[in-house]
Write an enzyme that holds these catalytic residues in place. Structure first.
Site, PDB file in Angstrom:
ATOM      1  N   GLU A   1      58.257 -51.924  -4.821  1.00  8.95           N
ATOM      2  CA  GLU A   1      56.953 -51.597  -5.396  1.00  8.95           C
ATOM      3  C   GLU A   1      56.522 -50.294  -4.772  1.00  8.95           C
ATOM      4  O   GLU A   1      56.475 -50.159  -3.555  1.00  8.95           O
ATOM      5  CB  GLU A   1      55.916 -52.680  -5.050  1.00  8.95           C
ATOM      6  CG  GLU A   1      56.120 -53.976  -5.799  1.00  8.95           C
ATOM      7  CD  GLU A   1      55.100 -55.047  -5.413  1.00  8.95           C
ATOM      8  OE1 GLU A   1      55.293 -56.193  -5.830  1.00  8.95           O
ATOM      9  OE2 GLU A   1      54.139 -54.732  -4.673  1.00  8.95           O
TER      10      GLU A   1
ATOM     11  N   ASP B   1      42.558 -53.547  -1.618  1.00  6.76           N
ATOM     12  CA  ASP B   1      43.453 -53.326  -0.491  1.00  6.76           C
ATOM     13  C   ASP B   1      42.736 -53.286   0.845  1.00  6.76           C
ATOM     14  O   ASP B   1      41.592 -52.853   0.938  1.00  6.76           O
ATOM     15  CB  ASP B   1      44.231 -52.022  -0.683  1.00  6.76           C
ATOM     16  CG  ASP B   1      45.334 -52.196  -1.706  1.00  6.76           C
ATOM     17  OD1 ASP B   1      46.188 -53.072  -1.496  1.00  6.76           O
ATOM     18  OD2 ASP B   1      45.333 -51.477  -2.726  1.00  6.76           O
TER      19      ASP B   1
END
Ligand SMILES: Cc1ncc(COP(=O)(O)O)c(C=O)c1O
Lengths: 412, 277
Positions: B52, B63
């Site tokens: 990824e 995040d």
């Protein structure tokens, strides 16, 4: 404005089932939050239909917030400018000192209905944080306020007020430490504490249903103006002016009038050091931005060519958000509202004019609206009725203003 | 999907081998373009089955601090969408079988232009997309056009995704399903095994797709634990922590950075591979 954008019969019927105003709005959030947002939408739709919800809100509006706020004829300012007859909608007289209380009351009652046990909010100038901390104290709910480290520095009195009210103020150092980062951090907290937490967003932004819900709670401003102006002048106003950070005080004033075609509407963004100074010098998302997706909705954003968000600048911490509520983006594209801007300097001048002529110390945010009133009013006839939303008082801003004017507060 | 993608083939191969896959997340352009390319190139050799590749964004709202900082480092170094796509092009010059999934937020893609982005991603050799802020409610934005372009669209599912929502979440998902093992942001807490097996099985039966589990895997033993129940284990923040530990005071890569990141990746891969032996 582009003619290609379709204009429905009523401009007050949005958003659609997908939470869109034209192409703007929507629900651009992580999957973790999606079920919560759908729950919120259902809960809000039910509450809206429940007379008990409205009754409780009305009671607190009257006895705790102090509504209705007066519609005040600013006689000396009107005379001074020598044109339109200027009225101030005095939402700065609300408990906590700004229009933010209107929305927080609505959302906290909803949080209670939903059985939520913990309140979080983002804040820029600190007004929304103070309003949230106030109502959280009133209802005995623990409250966490996310505030950019930069904003904490320039809005110290509000930080202390929030702490006095029992809220935990969390400094946000990520990004550039301003409102957008505070909102990111609040969203991060929310995905972490999904079950028990209610996120009270402070403006008409965020994923659907927030923009519509916050607008509905703030629309009490415009509804009162309709009645008060009828009582004062026997007719509706000719023009409306409000400042825009995310756009909640403006939507609150504008929305009840959107279908009254003869009424001219002005939203005033913060031009900071000047929109012509380029990126990083202003916070005028409509004038200087383009459509993008941030904080759960599509709207006009200050961004680079590569889609990275640029920080807004304004002397007013409540206006430096790099986006704007999606309904404003749409009203801009359909051409119903005129979006203009005022610089730091113009706002400071308007601030001082208002203090001296009207004995009202305005917040720096509505000083931007006032700056536009000062430009506009002299060009209009004396029977033109203009309403400006005085959405906050300036106590919180005296240090900022002193610094901008080169005055040492401790010395004088 | 119209044809079998590199991701489909990879999961079929893993199944034949009888083991779970190891998915690594790194940020494109972190800490600089060339170092990031060195890492990318070295990951398959260190045991990564799928990569990824993060597309940096100024406002990564799902995040935690590690990935936020990685994105800001990359942006500070001048990373752009074109440069990210170019990394994939270069990687593909000598790797044809490790799938690459671009992961990030919608605005940089929207700004680039969805059609133009899909065309460029396809040409570069991108196999799938994970776009955090595009739930099924917004499928028309990018998910459906991506599927049309034969690029997998991998959806995140969360503990909050209930039975009522799950079918909608799985409907246009392809390649694999990414199960976020906790409510929260990347890198925040340690994963715990309680309920994980049940959650994964529920997804496997309902979705008929491989299930990768991520968020909170920090050590080879976490990776092993996840690999025992899921089709793949995803590690991001812990790898980025290794990278960050090898930056100098100015935030520039030190000599030991690439080897340290790849060695750590190898240890995690070892954890995954030991799960079912
Ligand atoms: C007094 C005041 N006015 C205006 C704003 C800007 O918000 P909005 O545009 O949502 O009204 C703020 C925000 O903090 C504020 O405190």
């Amino acid at each position: 404005m582009s003619d290609s954008v379709e204009r429905p019969n009523s401009l007050r019927s949005g958003p659609d089932d997908h939470g869109r105003f034209g192409i703007f709005g929507g629900r651009f959030v992580a999957e973790t939050l999606m079920p919560l947002i759908l729950d919120l939408e259902t809960a809000y739709e039910e509450a809206k239909k429940d007379p008990a919800f409205k009754a409780e809100m009305d009671d607190l509006w009257t006895h705790y917030v102090g509504r209705p706020s007066p519609l005040y004829y600013a006689e000396r300012l009107s005379e001074h400018l020598g044109g339109a007859k200027i009225y101030f909608k005095r939402d700065e007289l609300n408990h906590t000192g700004s229009h933010k209380a209107n929305n927080v009351l609505g959302q906290i009652l909803l949080a209670r209905r939903m059985g939520k046990k913990r309140i979080i909010a983002e804040t820029g100038a600190g007004q929304h944080g103070v309003a949230t901390a106030t109502f959280a104290a009133r209802f005995g709910l623990p409250c966490v306020i996310f505030m950019g480290a930069t904003d904490i520095e320039r809005q110290k009195p509000n930080v202390f007020r929030m702490r006095l009210l029992g809220a935990e103020v969390v400094p946000v150092t990520s990004g550039t430490g301003t409102l957008k980062d505070a909102m990111n951090e609040a969203l991060r907290d929310w995905v972490t504490h999904v079950e028990e937490t209610f996120y009270i967003i402070g403006t008409v932004a965020g994923p659907h249903p927030y923009p519509a819900m916050v607008r509905d709670f703030q629309s009490v401003i415009g509804r009162e103006v309709r009645e008060q102006m009828m009582a004062a002048e026997g007719r509706l106003p000719d023009s409306l002016v409000a400042c825009i950070g995310g756009g909640s005080n403006a939507m609150g004033l504008f929305h009840p009038f959107l279908d009254d075609e003869g009424i001219e509407i002005f939203g005033v963004e913060a031009a900071g050091r000047g929109v012509d100074q380029g990126d990083g010098h202003h916070a005028a998302s409509l004038t200087g931005g383009r459509p993008g997706v941030l904080h759960g909705n599509r709207t006009y954003l200050l961004q680079t060519d590569d889609g990275q968000i640029i920080d807004g600048h304004s002397i007013s911490a409540g206006l430096d958000y790099p986006g704007i509520g999606p309904e404003h983006a749409w009203l801009h594209e359909v051409g119903r509202v005129n979006y203009v801007s005022a610089t730091d300097r113009e706002a400071l001048d308007a601030f001082q004019t208002c203090c001296r002529l009207e004995g009202i110390i305005p917040a720096l945010e509505p000083s931007h609206a006032l700056a536009h009133v000062i430009k506009l009013a002299p060009t209009l006839p004396s029977d033109h009725l203009m309403v400006m939303n005085m959405c906050g008082r300036g106590d919180k801003d005296v240090f900022t203003v002193a610094a901008a004017l080169g005055v040492d507060v401790d010395e004088n | 999907m119209k044809t079998e993608t590199r991701l489909d083939k990879k999961f079929a191969a893993l199944k034949a081998e009888g083991r779970a896959g190891f998915v690594t997340y790194v940020m494109a352009g972190d800490p600089d373009l060339e170092t990031s390319f060195e890492i990318l190139k070295g990951l398959p050799g260190a045991g990564a089955d799928i990569i990824e590749l993060g597309m940096p964004f100024t406002d990564p709202m799902a995040d935690g601090p590690a990935i936020q900082a990685a994105g800001l480092r990359a942006l500070k170094g001048g990373q752009t969408m074109d440069k990210t796509l170019d990394l994939v092009t270069r990687f593909r010059q000598d790797n044809q079988d490790t799938p690459i999934v671009l992961m990030g937020y919608y605005n940089p893609i929207y700004s680039y232009g969805v059609d133009r982005f899909l065309e460029a991603a396809k040409a570069a050799g991108v196999d799938g997309l994970i776009v955090v802020d595009l739930p099924p409610e917004e499928d028309e934005e990018l998910c459906l056009p991506a599927l049309q372009a034969n690029i997998n669209f991998i959806r995140l599912t969360a503990p909050t995704t209930d039975d009522k929502r799950l079918p909608a979440v799985l409907a246009n998902t392809s390649g694999f399903v990414y199960y976020v093992s906790m409510t929260g942001i990347t890198g925040s807490r340690d994963i715990d095994s309680g309920g994980l097996k049940t959650a994964v099985q529920r997804l496997q039966t309902q979705g008929k797709l491989p299930v990768a589990v991520g968020f909170g895997i920090k050590t080879p033993s976490h990776a092993k634990m996840v690999a025992q129940v899921a089709d793949a284990a995803v590690v991001g923040s812990a790898i980025i922590d290794q990278l960050a530990a090898h930056l100098d005071d100015q935030g520039a890569a030190t000599e030991g950075l690439v080897p340290a990141v790849l060695t750590f990746t190898g240890e995690l891969a070892g954890g995954v591979r030991s799960a079912r032996s």
